[in-house]
Design an enzyme around this catalytic site. Structure first.
Site, PDB file in Angstrom:
ATOM      1  N   LEU A  18      18.760  22.202 -88.476  1.00  0.00           N
ATOM      2  CA  LEU A  18      19.614  21.122 -87.973  1.00  0.00           C
ATOM      3  C   LEU A  18      19.321  20.849 -86.501  1.00  0.00           C
ATOM      4  CD1 LEU A  18      21.860  19.080 -88.416  1.00  0.00           C
ATOM      5  CD2 LEU A  18      23.540  20.867 -87.915  1.00  0.00           C
ATOM      6  N   ASN A 126      31.568  32.783 -79.323  1.00  0.00           N
ATOM      7  CA  ASN A 126      30.617  32.160 -78.415  1.00  0.00           C
ATOM      8  C   ASN A 126      30.296  30.731 -78.863  1.00  0.00           C
ATOM      9  OD1 ASN A 126      28.962  32.075 -76.197  1.00  0.00           O
ATOM     10  ND2 ASN A 126      27.192  32.868 -77.304  1.00  0.00           N
ATOM     11  N   GLY A 441      19.905  35.166 -58.577  1.00  0.00           N
ATOM     12  CA  GLY A 441      18.935  36.030 -59.249  1.00  0.00           C
ATOM     13  C   GLY A 441      17.711  35.298 -59.738  1.00  0.00           C
ATOM     14  N   ARG A 524      22.373  23.885 -79.669  1.00  0.00           N
ATOM     15  CA  ARG A 524      22.047  25.138 -78.976  1.00  0.00           C
ATOM     16  C   ARG A 524      22.434  26.359 -79.799  1.00  0.00           C
ATOM     17  NH1 ARG A 524      20.375  26.613 -73.546  1.00  0.00           N
ATOM     18  NH2 ARG A 524      21.535  28.486 -74.130  1.00  0.00           N
ATOM     19  N   HIS A 650      28.100  39.314 -60.110  1.00  0.00           N
ATOM     20  CA  HIS A 650      28.180  37.858 -60.229  1.00  0.00           C
ATOM     21  C   HIS A 650      28.965  37.496 -61.472  1.00  0.00           C
ATOM     22  CE1 HIS A 650      27.162  33.670 -60.629  1.00  0.00           C
ATOM     23  NE2 HIS A 650      26.683  33.912 -61.829  1.00  0.00           N
ATOM     24  N   HIS A 703      24.055  23.441 -62.323  1.00  0.00           N
ATOM     25  CA  HIS A 703      23.857  22.767 -63.608  1.00  0.00           C
ATOM     26  C   HIS A 703      23.418  21.326 -63.418  1.00  0.00           C
ATOM     27  CE1 HIS A 703      26.787  26.029 -64.131  1.00  0.00           C
ATOM     28  NE2 HIS A 703      26.084  26.273 -65.214  1.00  0.00           N
TER      29      HIS A 703
HETATM   30  N1  GLN Z   1      21.169  36.847 -62.486  1.00  0.00           N
HETATM   31  C1  GLN Z   1      21.305  35.850 -63.492  1.00  0.00           C
HETATM   32  C2  GLN Z   1      20.516  34.609 -63.105  1.00  0.00           C
HETATM   33  O1  GLN Z   1      20.464  34.279 -61.979  1.00  0.00           O
HETATM   34  C3  GLN Z   1      22.735  35.470 -63.700  1.00  0.00           C
HETATM   35  C4  GLN Z   1      22.890  34.444 -64.781  1.00  0.00           C
HETATM   36  C5  GLN Z   1      24.287  34.180 -65.200  1.00  0.00           C
HETATM   37  O2  GLN Z   1      25.205  34.369 -64.442  1.00  0.00           O
HETATM   38  N2  GLN Z   1      24.511  33.687 -66.398  1.00  0.00           N
HETATM   39  O3  GLN Z   1      19.967  33.952 -63.925  1.00  0.00           O
HETATM   40 ZN    ZN Z   2      26.394  32.644 -63.439  1.00  0.00          ZN
END
Ligand code: GLN
Ligand code: ZN
Length: 768
Positions: A18, A126, A441, A524, A650, A703
């Site tokens: 799909l 999810n 990161g 996705r 994070h 994003h």
């Molecule tokens: N360290 C990861 C990155 O920078 C963190 C990604 C995330 O927070 N989903 O891609």
């Molecule tokens: Zn993140």
């Protein structure tokens, strides 16, 4: 006779068919007709896979999302697309993703490039649904065409169809009022449309309708509980039989409410709501069907059929015809077919069941109940053997890991000194400026990186050349960060396909499917790794890469790891021990990695807990217990380092208010968080809470391809500085940069570094 049914089948296809059909349509490579025809074929295939059930779900298929389908059925379209008079499916995609196919005529200027509907997580899964939008003026109007067409298809194929719809109370609960109106006030307008829908289904010859009200497993206040009475009273004289379906948890205090609504049957999750079953049976009315979800629809393990039969046989005796069996929830949350796995280790494979296999288990249970266990003796014996093999396997049980877990002391999860003392030592060593800059990161995952990885995996590129290519990417990241003038560097994560899979592949206790895809949203999918056994780390996982990166620069290189809670929450996890135990095993493995990084001279280490929040139980009363072991697990990973080693974490969300004390309790030296999109909404959390450690509220939205301006970043940080002492603040984007392009990343970070410099000369001085 016990009847069996299914609540929903994974729609994405065993090989993500799909997804590819959708993307080909969206890219203008295939026609709408082709897409519609493909949808029909897929539905046929999925119905065939469910043959032998007494009732098969119809209407669980969606081209994008079942909640969005319901919005269209109810005529609840966002205002911004209401004037569109083209094809309904194009309009549907417009709401889902902001645009339709490339070839679709954008019939009206009003509708080109509309805002996509907001997406949010479907309960604690999810899967993400498109949030229905309401205003005080919202009107509903039935469009039953999709359901009726699919019913007709099913009928033509001789399928015992049971339409599936989302119930009115849950539908309102899932949505969001765009003005300040009270969405539950829409119920009186909504109910007549539901009544009309049920009438249309009755006219189409339908006997049973599954009406999903999963919010019955959450804490409801009196007003929402009342809404259930109103709604189902209103629908009580409809001509179809309603099977009210709840799942994902316990009914608990809503049990009486759910059991007494005027419907013909109730489905409950007998896995997560195991404790409800006895109470339900004790008070079960004589004229009602009780459907027990006895096969776990949320994981990929075989069911212990003999054990389930032990508990079901007396219930079947008591309820007779009124007992139905099903998976606990829709099978949307598991992959389609284990038979497609060619590479999975045979032993581990023998412990698993995907959607098709789970329905097979259901058939065995029904036969055993209806004809006696002897009728399926071979199946039951084979099942018992598989369950026992798994339970006793040396691959599942690692005594050394169990011993290490038993040795965990509270000290293991405590840093040696307080944050204040650590901060002084770290400042002396790292010599960072005020408002230090860093990133989260990852740097862009370019097509070269992906090509190198896929060639390496398929054997076209040898290991030495692959490592060379990755080292090349790392040194590029270092050069770029030097040119930008960032303060704490990262290596860029080029070598990682995914932040969980990367670690899973290197840990003992994990297995990987080839096609274990689960829909996350729209087209996705994710392929969660399978955590089947005690977790251990045979060798260092990241030290070589991080060490190499650090060798290229004098700036601090931040080691980058994924935390235990996130690894847990994004995997299919073993069901034979509590999640907290599994999480602590992961924590010990990550702790060993942290200590190896420290030994290799890495002075700053980030442990991502991107998914900590999404593991929160559906009921708030259970939050603290989860937070206790989640925070403890994180602290185990960091408790062994010297005061001088700076620990970062994070998180990918900004709804902090309700869990900020737990986050502070993690005691990371610095935390970076997502917040730019919500205009520092996160700061509300600091009104009544003095966050004690370093914190970097994300200053721009990764994003979006938009480049933030220096002024904008300065303004956001000034806002932050009103609530948080300036010496605690870091400057960083709000997530990793892997989905961006270098030509976006460089100018954005240039603005960010310039903003930090401005802040140092303005706010920095007054703060000291
Ligand atoms: N360290 C990861 C990155 O920078 C963190 C990604 C995330 O927070 N989903 O891609
Ligand atoms: Zn993140």
């Amino acid at each position: 006779m016990t009847k069996i049914h299914n609540l929903g089948f994974p729609r994405i296809g065993a090989k993500r068919e799909l997804k590819f059909a959708l993307e080909s349509y969206w890219n203008g490579e295939s026609s709408r007709n082709e897409l519609e025809t493909f949808g029909k074929q897929l539905r046929r295939r999925h119905w065939q896979a469910q043959s032998g059930l007494d009732w098969v779900p119809v209407g669980d298929f969606a081209f994008y999302d079942q909640v969005l389908d319901m919005s269209f059925t109810l005529g609840n379209l966002p205002e911004r697309v209401r004037d569109f008079h083209g094809d309904a499916l194009d309009n549907y995609f417009r709401v889902a993703r902001g645009r339709s196919a490339q070839s679709a005529p954008e019939a009206a200027a009003c509708c080109s490039g509309v805002a996509a509907g907001e997406m949010t997580k479907w309960f604690d899964t999810n899967y993400h649904y498109i949030v229905p939008e309401f205003t005080a003026a919202t009107e509903f109007k039935l469009d039953a065409s999709r359901l009726l067409e699919q019913l007709a298809e099913a009928k033509a194929q001789g399928i015992a169809a049971k339409p599936v719809i989302i119930g009115p109370v849950t539908y309102l609960w899932l949505g969001k009022a765009k003005d300040d109106s009270y969405k539950l006030a829409l119920l009186p307008k909504l109910l007549p449309v539901y009544a009309e829908l049920l009438e249309a289904l009755a006219n189409a010859g339908v006997e049973w309708v599954q009406i999903d009200e999963p919010i019955l497993v959450t804490e409801l206040d009196a007003v929402w509980q009342n809404a259930f009475h109103t709604a189902y009273q209103h629908l009580s004289d409809c001509q179809v039989k309603l099977l009210l379906a709840t799942y994902f948890g316990q009914l608990a205090e809503n049990l009486g409410l759910a059991a007494n609504l005027p419907v013909a049957g109730l489905h409950v999750d007998a896995i997560n709501g195991r404790d409800d079953v006895e109470a339900l049976i004790a008070q079960w009315p004589a004229d009602k069907v009780l459907s027990l979800g006895v096969i776990n629809g949320r994981n990929i393990w075989k069911t212990d059929l003999n054990a389930v039969l032990d508990s079901l046989e007396p219930i079947a005796q008591q309820l007779g015809e009124r007992l139905w069996l099903a998976p606990s929830c829709s099978l949307l949350h598991v992959p389609v077919d284990l038979d497609n796995e060619q590479k999975l280790d045979a032993e581990i494979k023998s412990w698993l069941a995907f959607a098709k296999q789970k329905l097979g288990e259901l058939r065995v249970l029904a036969t055993a109940l209806n004809q006696g266990r002897d009728a399926v003796k071979a199946e039951l014996d084979a099942n018992r053997a598989a369950i026992e093999a798994r339970r006793n396997s040396a691959r599942v049980n690692n005594p050394a890991v169990k011993a290490a877990l038993a040795d965990i002391t509270p000290q293991l999860a405590r840093r040696k000194s307080s944050y204040a003392e650590r901060a002084l030592k770290q400042a002396a060593l790292l010599k960072l400026p005020k408002f230090p800059t860093t990133t989260i990161g990852s740097f862009p995952q370019t097509s070269e990186i992906r090509l190198a990885r896929s060639q390496f995996k398929s054997g076209k590129l040898d290991e030495a050349s692959y490592k060379d290519a990755m080292r090349g990417e790392i040194s590029r990241c270092v050069r770029e960060q030097e040119a930008l003038g960032l303060d704490v560097f990262v290596h860029g994560e080029a070598e990682r396909n995914d932040m969980v899979e990367y670690f899973g592949e290197q840990l003992d206790g994990y297995a990987f499917s080839q096609a274990g895809w689960v829909q996350s949203y729209g087209s996705r999918c994710v392929k969660p790794p399978i955590l089947f056994g005690d977790i251990s780390r045979p060798r260092p996982m990241t030290v070589e890469w991080i060490g190499y990166a650090q060798s290229l620069t004098d700036k601090p290189m931040k080691g980058m790891l994924t935390g235990p809670v996130t690894i847990l929450n994004w995997s299919f996890v073993r069901d034979d021990q509590p999640r907290s135990v599994t999480c602590k095993q992961l924590a010990l493995a990550i702790r060993a990695e942290v200590l190896d990084l420290e030994k290799a001279g890495i002075g700053v280490i980030q442990i991502d807990e991107a998914a900590l929040r999404e593991g929160l139980p559906l009921r708030q009363s259970q939050w603290q217990a989860y937070l206790d072991w989640a925070v403890e697990s994180f602290r185990i990973t960091t408790g062994g380092v010297a005061d001088e080693t700076q620990i970062h974490t994070h998180m990918c969300y900004s709804e902090f208010n309700d869990i900020i004390a737990a986050i502070a309790d993690m005691d990371a030296d610095a935390i970076t968080i997502e917040t730019s999109r919500s205009d520092m909404e996160l700061l509300d959390a600091f009104e009544h809470f003095n966050y004690p450690n370093g914190i970097g509220p994300g200053v721009y939205d990764i994003h979006s391809p938009n480049i933030p301006s220096e002024q904008h970043i300065v303004a956001l940080m000034c806002k932050a500085a009103e609530r948080i002492p300036a010496e605690q603040l870091w400057v960083n984007p709000d997530c990793g940069l892997k989905t961006r392009q270098w030509h976006e990343v460089i100018p954005a970070l240039t603005q960010m570094v310039a903003a930090a410099k401005t802040l140092r000369t303005t706010l920095g001085r007054s703060a000291t």
